[in-house]
Motif scaffolding. Structure first.
Motif, PDB file in Angstrom:
ATOM      1  N   GLN A   6      15.745 157.556 -39.087  1.00  0.00           N
ATOM      2  CA  GLN A   6      16.489 156.666 -39.982  1.00  0.00           C
ATOM      3  C   GLN A   6      15.613 156.217 -41.136  1.00  0.00           C
ATOM      4  O   GLN A   6      14.388 156.202 -41.051  1.00  0.00           O
ATOM      5  N   CYS A   7      16.298 155.829 -42.188  1.00  0.00           N
ATOM      6  CA  CYS A   7      15.649 155.225 -43.346  1.00  0.00           C
ATOM      7  C   CYS A   7      14.827 154.020 -42.897  1.00  0.00           C
ATOM      8  O   CYS A   7      15.267 153.246 -42.051  1.00  0.00           O
ATOM      9  N   THR A   8      13.641 153.869 -43.475  1.00  0.00           N
ATOM     10  CA  THR A   8      12.770 152.768 -43.061  1.00  0.00           C
ATOM     11  C   THR A   8      12.987 151.504 -43.881  1.00  0.00           C
ATOM     12  O   THR A   8      12.327 150.501 -43.645  1.00  0.00           O
ATOM     13  N   ARG A   9      13.916 151.564 -44.865  1.00  0.00           N
ATOM     14  CA  ARG A   9      14.186 150.351 -45.636  1.00  0.00           C
ATOM     15  C   ARG A   9      14.908 149.332 -44.762  1.00  0.00           C
ATOM     16  O   ARG A   9      15.820 149.694 -44.027  1.00  0.00           O
ATOM     17  N   PRO A  10      14.506 148.062 -44.867  1.00  0.00           N
ATOM     18  CA  PRO A  10      15.147 147.023 -44.051  1.00  0.00           C
ATOM     19  C   PRO A  10      16.654 146.975 -44.285  1.00  0.00           C
ATOM     20  O   PRO A  10      17.107 147.034 -45.432  1.00  0.00           O
ATOM     21  N   GLY A  11      17.391 146.924 -43.214  1.00  0.00           N
ATOM     22  CA  GLY A  11      18.831 146.794 -43.312  1.00  0.00           C
ATOM     23  C   GLY A  11      19.562 148.077 -43.583  1.00  0.00           C
ATOM     24  O   GLY A  11      20.777 148.085 -43.710  1.00  0.00           O
ATOM     25  N   CYS A  12      18.852 149.195 -43.703  1.00  0.00           N
ATOM     26  CA  CYS A  12      19.490 150.470 -43.982  1.00  0.00           C
ATOM     27  C   CYS A  12      19.472 151.322 -42.728  1.00  0.00           C
ATOM     28  O   CYS A  12      18.446 151.455 -42.072  1.00  0.00           O
ATOM     29  N   SER A  13      20.628 151.892 -42.405  1.00  0.00           N
ATOM     30  CA  SER A  13      20.696 152.742 -41.221  1.00  0.00           C
ATOM     31  C   SER A  13      21.016 154.174 -41.604  1.00  0.00           C
ATOM     32  O   SER A  13      21.474 154.955 -40.788  1.00  0.00           O
ATOM     33  N   LEU A  45      12.984 157.972 -45.964  1.00  0.00           N
ATOM     34  CA  LEU A  45      14.028 157.337 -46.758  1.00  0.00           C
ATOM     35  C   LEU A  45      15.316 158.140 -46.688  1.00  0.00           C
ATOM     36  O   LEU A  45      15.296 159.369 -46.627  1.00  0.00           O
ATOM     37  N   CYS A  46      16.442 157.422 -46.752  1.00  0.00           N
ATOM     38  CA  CYS A  46      17.727 158.088 -46.845  1.00  0.00           C
ATOM     39  C   CYS A  46      17.909 158.610 -48.271  1.00  0.00           C
ATOM     40  O   CYS A  46      17.133 158.292 -49.175  1.00  0.00           O
ATOM     41  N   LYS A  47      18.970 159.396 -48.464  1.00  0.00           N
ATOM     42  CA  LYS A  47      19.195 159.995 -49.780  1.00  0.00           C
ATOM     43  C   LYS A  47      19.348 158.931 -50.865  1.00  0.00           C
ATOM     44  O   LYS A  47      18.819 159.050 -51.964  1.00  0.00           O
ATOM     45  N   ARG A  48      20.075 157.882 -50.533  1.00  0.00           N
ATOM     46  CA  ARG A  48      20.334 156.842 -51.530  1.00  0.00           C
ATOM     47  C   ARG A  48      19.037 156.137 -51.932  1.00  0.00           C
ATOM     48  O   ARG A  48      18.756 155.940 -53.120  1.00  0.00           O
ATOM     49  N   HIS A  49      18.246 155.746 -50.956  1.00  0.00           N
ATOM     50  CA  HIS A  49      17.019 155.039 -51.287  1.00  0.00           C
ATOM     51  C   HIS A  49      15.991 155.961 -51.934  1.00  0.00           C
ATOM     52  O   HIS A  49      15.188 155.525 -52.768  1.00  0.00           O
ATOM     53  N   ALA A  50      16.005 157.229 -51.562  1.00  0.00           N
ATOM     54  CA  ALA A  50      15.088 158.171 -52.210  1.00  0.00           C
ATOM     55  C   ALA A  50      15.474 158.349 -53.676  1.00  0.00           C
ATOM     56  O   ALA A  50      14.619 158.395 -54.560  1.00  0.00           O
TER      57      ALA A  50
HETATM   58 ZN   LIG Z   1      18.108 153.816 -46.964  1.00  0.00          ZN
END
Ligand SMILES: [Zn+2]
Length: 75
Positions: A6-13, A45-50
């Motif tokens: 999973q994405c490592t950004r807080p609150g992101c799954s 990171l997920c696609k959006r955060h990347a």
């Molecule tokens: Zn993310």
């Protein structure tokens, strides 16, 4: 499932699709296709955060991914 990271950004799954790594000495960040294994010094990171990733002022971001054509960046 070893690839279900999973994405490592807080609150992101979101599912991780890219791996971010840093070199503080050279003020450089690299964005790569998701690494085969997670590592303590990298961030998945997920696609959006990347896609919306930004680096601190003075840092250079080098996107080495080959996932998506850079259609969104035809300035
Ligand atoms: Zn993310």
């Amino acid at each position: 499932m070893p690839n279900a990271r999973q994405c490592t950004r807080p609150g992101c799954s979101g599912s991780a699709v890219a791996t971010l790594s840093f070199n503080h000495e050279h003020a450089t960040a690299w964005l790569d296709d998701l690494a085969p294994e997670s590592h303590p010094s990298t961030y998945d990171l997920c696609k959006r955060h990347a896609t919306h990733l930004s680096v601190p002022k003075g840092w250079e971001l080098r996107d080495r991914r080959n996932l998506v054509p850079h259609l969104a960046f035809t300035a």
